[in-house]
Design a protein around this motif. Structure first.
Motif, PDB file in Angstrom:
ATOM      1  N   ASN A  23       0.803  -1.235   0.000  1.00 41.50           N
ATOM      2  CA  ASN A  23       0.000   0.000   0.000  1.00 41.50           C
ATOM      3  C   ASN A  23       0.826   1.270   0.000  1.00 41.50           C
ATOM      4  OD1 ASN A  23      -2.510  -1.402   0.111  1.00 41.50           O
ATOM      5  ND2 ASN A  23      -2.180  -1.763   2.295  1.00 41.50           N
ATOM      6  N   LYS A  41      -2.240  -1.129  -8.257  1.00 36.97           N
ATOM      7  CA  LYS A  41      -3.407  -1.905  -7.843  1.00 36.97           C
ATOM      8  C   LYS A  41      -3.908  -2.824  -8.947  1.00 36.97           C
ATOM      9  CE  LYS A  41      -5.088   1.093  -4.156  1.00 36.97           C
ATOM     10  NZ  LYS A  41      -6.224   1.847  -3.604  1.00 36.97           N
ATOM     11  N   ARG A  64       2.771   8.193  -2.880  1.00 36.90           N
ATOM     12  CA  ARG A  64       1.697   7.338  -2.401  1.00 36.90           C
ATOM     13  C   ARG A  64       1.030   6.647  -3.577  1.00 36.90           C
ATOM     14  NH1 ARG A  64      -3.321   9.714  -2.296  1.00 36.90           N
ATOM     15  NH2 ARG A  64      -3.778   8.779  -0.274  1.00 36.90           N
ATOM     16  N   ASP A  66      -2.259   6.157  -5.397  1.00 35.94           N
ATOM     17  CA  ASP A  66      -3.541   6.852  -5.458  1.00 35.94           C
ATOM     18  C   ASP A  66      -4.693   5.862  -5.348  1.00 35.94           C
ATOM     19  OD1 ASP A  66      -4.960   9.498  -6.118  1.00 35.94           O
ATOM     20  OD2 ASP A  66      -5.825   8.107  -7.587  1.00 35.94           O
ATOM     21  N   GLU A  67      -5.664   6.172  -4.474  1.00 32.07           N
ATOM     22  CA  GLU A  67      -6.770   5.248  -4.224  1.00 32.07           C
ATOM     23  C   GLU A  67      -7.646   5.049  -5.454  1.00 32.07           C
ATOM     24  OE1 GLU A  67      -6.062   7.869  -2.432  1.00 32.07           O
ATOM     25  OE2 GLU A  67      -5.781   7.290  -0.318  1.00 32.07           O
ATOM     26  N   LYS A  68      -7.827   6.092  -6.270  1.00 28.31           N
ATOM     27  CA  LYS A  68      -8.736   6.013  -7.407  1.00 28.31           C
ATOM     28  C   LYS A  68      -8.081   5.365  -8.621  1.00 28.31           C
ATOM     29  CE  LYS A  68     -11.424  10.099  -6.052  1.00 28.31           C
ATOM     30  NZ  LYS A  68     -11.862  11.470  -6.451  1.00 28.31           N
TER      31      LYS A  68
END
Length: 441
Positions: A23, A41, A64, A66-68
């Protein structure tokens, strides 16, 4: 004369995959190149980029996922890169077509990678992906479950150079003395004749005779492996090391410890326990010797060759001599630090807490040790809370119940306090620093 051996056009294992964070990015240095490991991801494998954003050279390892988008985002200005290093987003772009029209110029530098034998591998020349695809990984034949082998892994950063690490691992005769009481016994030391079986630019193979005969294989630049036979029993134990050059005076060892027996014991032995009780102790014993040895050799070789600086009269030194001759012949006796803008300087660190800093060199890189340390810290807090609550509750009990209920409660609380002391003063320090004094072993 230009060295014949190209250190950059080879595969290097960076770390066991189980130790990587999925992560967040992880920084690592090999041959002076600062790299970032990250996992998109949408991808099954980790990726490795040069740890520089093409925008303003900020470290991508401080970025980081990115979550999207699942892409790697630079934390400085938010530029994003996909698994191939292609820039996919520039938040500051005035023209929406800026990214699509300039992709070749805005890419992060991506390196060829593979995941094999539970390790993450990188090819250090991003300009030769075709050659990387055609070059086999330096895999160990002992890391093979189909042959009945089980193994554990270990990684640690070391306070001495790659050539010192390789030289040390090619020298089995030091084990009874440097690792007495850990993996050897100085009282049982005996001559250990070594015979060179093969020596080419791509491979050095030797045999060591003694109580347990061993085959030793060095596949430059990193794989250095022992296969040890226990008589005619068919039992075999191995030491598979990958010696990684990090920077001048620093190296990394990625090690695997295979065997084809006692499989049940392997399953029930916690990985972190093996690390603090054996693996780190072995490297501590070497570290306190080798970082000074390296400094002395560097000083001597300003005016003479290693061939006269060292005294190597026995056949036990034969593989050390063969490696040094290989290094002289094919690498001109030095690593390519100048190609990455570094200059080799002799170092001698007298601060033992820094030289033997287990946390910085190992614990923070090892998922098993990190989790064990977190559990220990939480358990200490729980034991203190239990002790405080027990004392407070017993103090509030009526006199009639204080002896009947309070005494057992206090006894358990005191036992917990003793466990707390063991965790704090005996177990927890093993993840940080344990001094190694050879005279006391």
């Amino acid at each position: 004369m230009k060295p014949q051996f190209n250190f950059f056009q080879h595969w290097y294992p960076l770390t066991p995959i189980e130790d990587l964070e999925i992560n967040q990015p992880t920084a690592v240095t090999v041959l002076g190149l600062r790299l970032v490991i990250w996992k998109p991801k949408s991808a099954e494998t980790f990726q490795v980029f040069l740890d520089q954003c093409p925008h303003r050279l900020a470290p991508l390892s401080e970025g980081r996922i990115d979550e999207k988008t699942g892409n790697l985002m630079c934390s400085y200005h938010g530029w994003q890169f996909d698994s191939r290093g292609v820039c996919t987003q520039i938040p500051q772009a005035d023209n929406p077509e800026l990214v699509s029209k300039n992709q070749d110029n805005l890419c992060a530098i991506a390196f060829p990678v593979q995941q094999q034998q539970e390790l993450l591998w990188v090819w250090l020349d991003p300009a030769s992906p075709e050659q990387a695809a055609q070059t086999p990984l330096p895999l160990s034949p002992q890391i093979d479950a189909s042959k009945g082998f089980v193994w554990s892994s270990f990684v640690r950063d070391l306070e001495y150079d790659w050539q010192t690490l390789v030289e040390n691992v090619t020298d089995p005769s030091h084990v009874p003395f440097a690792h007495h009481g850990v993996q050897g016994d100085r009282n049982k030391a005996a001559p250990m004749p070594i015979k060179i079986v093969q020596s080419t630019p791509e491979r050095i193979e030797a045999t060591a005779s003694g109580r347990f005969p061993a085959t030793i294989t060095f596949e430059p630049p990193c794989r250095l492996e022992y296969a040890i036979q226990f008589g005619d029993s068919g039992k075999q134990v191995g030491l598979v090391t990958y010696c990684i050059p990090v920077s001048p005076g620093k190296s990394r060892i990625v090690a695997q410890f295979p065997r084809n027996f006692a499989q049940a014991l392997h399953r029930f032995t916690p990985r972190w326990w093996e690390h603090i009780q054996t693996r780190n102790q072995v490297l501590d014993g070497d570290m306190i010797l080798l970082q000074q040895q390296e400094y002395f050799l560097h000083q001597k070789t300003r005016t003479e060759s290693w061939k006269t600086a060292y005294k190597l009269p026995t056949s036990a030194d034969r593989l050390v001599i063969e490696f040094r001759n290989w290094f002289d012949q094919y690498c001109q006796g030095h690593l390519p630090w100048s190609e990455v803008g570094l200059e080799a300087q002799p170092r001698w660190n007298d601060h033992r807490e820094q030289v033997l800093d287990r946390y910085q060199q190992h614990t923070q890189h090892c998922s098993s040790c990190r989790k064990a340390l977190l559990t220990i810290d939480r358990l200490q807090i729980a034991l203190l809370i239990y002790f405080a609550l027990t004392v407070a509750i017993v103090a509030l009990l009526p006199d009639a119940l204080r002896l009947k209920l309070g005494l057992p409660g206090i006894a358990i609380a005191v036992l917990g306090l003793g466990i707390y002391g063991g965790l704090k003063f005996w177990l927890r320090p093993k993840f940080y620093f344990v001094d190694y004094i050879h005279a006391q072993k």
